[in-house]
Scaffold this active site. Sequence first.
Site, PDB file in Angstrom:
ATOM      1  N   LYS A 182     -31.814  -5.757 -89.893  1.00  0.00           N
ATOM      2  CA  LYS A 182     -32.772  -6.179 -88.843  1.00  0.00           C
ATOM      3  C   LYS A 182     -32.102  -5.910 -87.487  1.00  0.00           C
ATOM      4  O   LYS A 182     -31.226  -6.647 -87.055  1.00  0.00           O
ATOM      5  CB  LYS A 182     -33.083  -7.668 -89.033  1.00  0.00           C
ATOM      6  CG  LYS A 182     -33.407  -8.456 -87.770  1.00  0.00           C
ATOM      7  CD  LYS A 182     -34.780  -8.238 -87.230  1.00  0.00           C
ATOM      8  CE  LYS A 182     -34.975  -9.015 -85.926  1.00  0.00           C
ATOM      9  NZ  LYS A 182     -34.765  -8.179 -84.737  1.00  0.00           N
ATOM     10  N   GLU A 257     -20.141 -12.324 -85.603  1.00  0.00           N
ATOM     11  CA  GLU A 257     -19.504 -11.756 -84.406  1.00  0.00           C
ATOM     12  C   GLU A 257     -20.321 -12.246 -83.223  1.00  0.00           C
ATOM     13  O   GLU A 257     -21.413 -11.729 -82.966  1.00  0.00           O
ATOM     14  CB  GLU A 257     -19.524 -10.218 -84.476  1.00  0.00           C
ATOM     15  CG  GLU A 257     -18.696  -9.632 -85.604  1.00  0.00           C
ATOM     16  CD  GLU A 257     -17.192  -9.718 -85.333  1.00  0.00           C
ATOM     17  OE1 GLU A 257     -16.800  -9.997 -84.184  1.00  0.00           O
ATOM     18  OE2 GLU A 257     -16.427  -9.515 -86.277  1.00  0.00           O
ATOM     19  N   CYS A 291     -19.506  -7.894 -75.511  1.00  0.00           N
ATOM     20  CA  CYS A 291     -18.993  -9.216 -75.872  1.00  0.00           C
ATOM     21  C   CYS A 291     -17.526  -9.370 -75.473  1.00  0.00           C
ATOM     22  O   CYS A 291     -17.039 -10.484 -75.337  1.00  0.00           O
ATOM     23  CB  CYS A 291     -19.148  -9.434 -77.368  1.00  0.00           C
ATOM     24  SG  CYS A 291     -18.392  -8.100 -78.304  1.00  0.00           S
ATOM     25  N   GLU A 388     -20.981 -16.944 -70.347  1.00  0.00           N
ATOM     26  CA  GLU A 388     -20.823 -15.514 -70.630  1.00  0.00           C
ATOM     27  C   GLU A 388     -21.728 -14.776 -69.627  1.00  0.00           C
ATOM     28  O   GLU A 388     -22.947 -14.947 -69.639  1.00  0.00           O
ATOM     29  CB  GLU A 388     -21.265 -15.222 -72.073  1.00  0.00           C
ATOM     30  CG  GLU A 388     -21.015 -13.801 -72.485  1.00  0.00           C
ATOM     31  CD  GLU A 388     -21.414 -13.507 -73.951  1.00  0.00           C
ATOM     32  OE1 GLU A 388     -22.354 -14.138 -74.460  1.00  0.00           O
ATOM     33  OE2 GLU A 388     -20.778 -12.625 -74.554  1.00  0.00           O
TER      34      GLU A 388
HETATM   35  P1  NAP Z   1     -29.212 -12.405 -79.831  1.00  0.00           P
HETATM   36  O1  NAP Z   1     -30.312 -12.804 -78.938  1.00  0.00           O
HETATM   37  O2  NAP Z   1     -28.464 -13.456 -80.548  1.00  0.00           O
HETATM   38  O3  NAP Z   1     -29.852 -11.348 -80.855  1.00  0.00           O
HETATM   39  C1  NAP Z   1     -29.076 -10.679 -81.804  1.00  0.00           C
HETATM   40  C2  NAP Z   1     -29.941 -10.311 -82.983  1.00  0.00           C
HETATM   41  O4  NAP Z   1     -30.392 -11.502 -83.626  1.00  0.00           O
HETATM   42  C3  NAP Z   1     -31.208  -9.526 -82.627  1.00  0.00           C
HETATM   43  O5  NAP Z   1     -31.474  -8.603 -83.661  1.00  0.00           O
HETATM   44  C4  NAP Z   1     -32.265 -10.615 -82.593  1.00  0.00           C
HETATM   45  O6  NAP Z   1     -33.576 -10.117 -82.818  1.00  0.00           O
HETATM   46  C5  NAP Z   1     -31.805 -11.457 -83.752  1.00  0.00           C
HETATM   47  N1  NAP Z   1     -32.304 -12.830 -83.750  1.00  0.00           N
HETATM   48  C6  NAP Z   1     -32.705 -13.581 -82.694  1.00  0.00           C
HETATM   49  N2  NAP Z   1     -33.110 -14.790 -83.136  1.00  0.00           N
HETATM   50  C7  NAP Z   1     -32.985 -14.795 -84.484  1.00  0.00           C
HETATM   51  C8  NAP Z   1     -33.249 -15.732 -85.509  1.00  0.00           C
HETATM   52  N3  NAP Z   1     -33.727 -16.949 -85.237  1.00  0.00           N
HETATM   53  N4  NAP Z   1     -32.983 -15.381 -86.791  1.00  0.00           N
HETATM   54  C9  NAP Z   1     -32.504 -14.175 -87.097  1.00  0.00           C
HETATM   55  N5  NAP Z   1     -32.245 -13.231 -86.164  1.00  0.00           N
HETATM   56  C10 NAP Z   1     -32.460 -13.539 -84.877  1.00  0.00           C
HETATM   57  O7  NAP Z   1     -28.099 -11.538 -79.056  1.00  0.00           O
HETATM   58  P2  NAP Z   1     -28.297 -10.296 -78.116  1.00  0.00           P
HETATM   59  O8  NAP Z   1     -28.847 -10.770 -76.810  1.00  0.00           O
HETATM   60  O9  NAP Z   1     -29.042  -9.197 -78.822  1.00  0.00           O
HETATM   61  O10 NAP Z   1     -26.787  -9.797 -77.942  1.00  0.00           O
HETATM   62  C11 NAP Z   1     -25.943 -10.293 -76.972  1.00  0.00           C
HETATM   63  C12 NAP Z   1     -24.976 -11.293 -77.588  1.00  0.00           C
HETATM   64  O11 NAP Z   1     -24.279 -10.658 -78.662  1.00  0.00           O
HETATM   65  C13 NAP Z   1     -23.896 -11.719 -76.609  1.00  0.00           C
HETATM   66  O12 NAP Z   1     -23.677 -13.095 -76.726  1.00  0.00           O
HETATM   67  C14 NAP Z   1     -22.673 -10.929 -77.073  1.00  0.00           C
HETATM   68  O13 NAP Z   1     -21.442 -11.513 -76.716  1.00  0.00           O
HETATM   69  C15 NAP Z   1     -22.887 -10.900 -78.545  1.00  0.00           C
HETATM   70  N6  NAP Z   1     -22.129  -9.785 -79.156  1.00  0.00           N
HETATM   71  C16 NAP Z   1     -21.026 -10.088 -79.901  1.00  0.00           C
HETATM   72  C17 NAP Z   1     -20.263  -9.056 -80.441  1.00  0.00           C
HETATM   73  C18 NAP Z   1     -19.043  -9.349 -81.259  1.00  0.00           C
HETATM   74  O14 NAP Z   1     -18.569  -8.425 -81.937  1.00  0.00           O
HETATM   75  N7  NAP Z   1     -18.509 -10.552 -81.244  1.00  0.00           N
HETATM   76  C19 NAP Z   1     -20.641  -7.726 -80.234  1.00  0.00           C
HETATM   77  C20 NAP Z   1     -21.778  -7.459 -79.471  1.00  0.00           C
HETATM   78  C21 NAP Z   1     -22.517  -8.509 -78.945  1.00  0.00           C
HETATM   79  P3  NAP Z   1     -34.595  -9.852 -81.583  1.00  0.00           P
HETATM   80  O15 NAP Z   1     -33.964  -8.796 -80.747  1.00  0.00           O
HETATM   81  O16 NAP Z   1     -35.842  -9.404 -82.261  1.00  0.00           O
HETATM   82  O17 NAP Z   1     -34.734 -11.147 -80.858  1.00  0.00           O
END
Ligand code: NAP
Length: 486
Positions: A182, A257, A291, A388
């Site tokens: 997904k 992650e 991140c 962040e």
């Molecule tokens: P996000 O809002 O948490 O979304 C990540 C993924 O989760 C998307 O595919 C999103 O789908 C999905 N999602 C959202 N709500 C969900 C739910 N209730 N159940 C299942 N899936 C769900 O994060 P983002 O804004 O895309 O990414 C930014 C964040 O990722 C930052 O906090 C960054 O630090 C972190 N990140 C961490 C790493 C690491 O390796 N530690 C690497 C990259 C990014 P939708 O898009 O359809 O909402």
Amino acid sequence: MNTSTDFKKFLPNANWINGHWITAESGASIEVTNPADGTIIGQVPNCGAAETGSAIDAARQAFEKYSHSDINTRVRLLRELHDGLMDQQEALARLLTAEQGKPLAEARGEIAIGAAYILWFAEEIRRTKGELIPSPTSDRRLMVTHHPVGVVAAITPWNFPSSMLARKLGPALAAGCTVVVKPASATPYSALAWGVLMEEVGFPPGVVNILTGSAAAIGSTIMSSPHVRKVTFTGSTAVGKQLIRQSADSVKKISMELGGNAPFLVFDDADLDAAVEGAMISKFRNMGQTCVCANRIYAQAGVHDAFVSKLSAAIEQLTLGPGSEPDVTQGPMIDMAAVEKVETLIGDALQQGGKVVVGGQRHKLGGTFFEPTLVTGVTERMQFATEEIFGPVAPVLRFDHEEEVVAAANRTEYGLAAYIYTQDMARIFRLNESLDYGLMGFNTGLITTVEAPFGGLKESGIGKEGGSQGLVDYLATKYVCIAGLG
Ligand code: NAP
């Protein structure tokens, strides 16, 4: 090498389930736009629980055979996938820039490191050895064996929509697992492109299934399914925590992650030019939307002013524009909410005595373009210290002593990446022990590589991606005791 720039073949406007390209049962779709100019790139299906159930069933059925396939077969498929990615690198990079916004040079790099992860795990699977343990009695043999963990669900973010998936698909497919993917709704095509390539390479139907649509519906179907044995998620800490809670009912294996709040420490004995170069890479790559981006830059009093002056000069050299244009170093931010967040953080700092040295405003290009920004006079009371940022803003704090900056650096629930510039070897070993971070860069701002385990401590996550450790999470380990051999 194929140098085609045309990415039309990677815009399927359909989801890949059980080897077929399907649309949503409801017929609903989601528009995907280019953040550089708001144009519509295409529409992907808005799938939900029913399609997710079909994808899980397909992955379950495919697992029966794929989990027992020869390692040679899996390695061949992965090598061909690697070659396919590299062959199409230019088109895939252009697709990535179109939907995500990052400059083309960065997009090419992302495709290349994704391909490198696939190759790494194709090589690494041959070294997943079991164990024969000396038995306490002569009539028994004790063994440890490793097996694919089962159906894996992979949920990925928008900031690295191709390589974050590579770090999950590589180990899963090498280990013999099947996968339900997904991707983020803002950047689904970079994930669907993997389906196009896998079909070309000849992965059996159902081994990988890629679904776009409602995060809540797809997420809850995945999390409530007893057939999904592992969930690997990259995204925000808030969603990660929700998934951890949901994983409890069927006791899934999880890798998380999550978010970061990276400190970047510049000591008096640092090579300042190297520190500025590292800060530029770690802060402004992908418009500050990684991140592992430097989130709080701490400069020691003796070099603070010189460091700020060199950093501001470097920031002024950055070139904003659509990522597809040559020489652009900074693309647009992903959406307006991201722009508003950095504005709020800058406003909070200004109210409390912070000073904008460079940038600070929306860019004259309009849309989601934001000026690369340097803020000084930042203190621990400001939101910059705890939030962040996820944007092109470098907040600089001043410090006097090592103990003080270590305490400040650790004063966060996050523990993903930390960067330290110093020439003192004793300090390097001291800080390796005292800083609570899963990833540490000494005298470098760029540390990710396929050979090393990437992953955070504390609320930044659970598990590692990359390195030999990256495979462990996709394996179920069995202890086998054979008795009556005396
Ligand atoms: P996000 O809002 O948490 O979304 C990540 C993924 O989760 C998307 O595919 C999103 O789908 C999905 N999602 C959202 N709500 C969900 C739910 N209730 N159940 C299942 N899936 C769900 O994060 P983002 O804004 O895309 O990414 C930014 C964040 O990722 C930052 O906090 C960054 O630090 C972190 N990140 C961490 C790493 C690491 O390796 N530690 C690497 C990259 C990014 P939708 O898009 O359809 O909402």
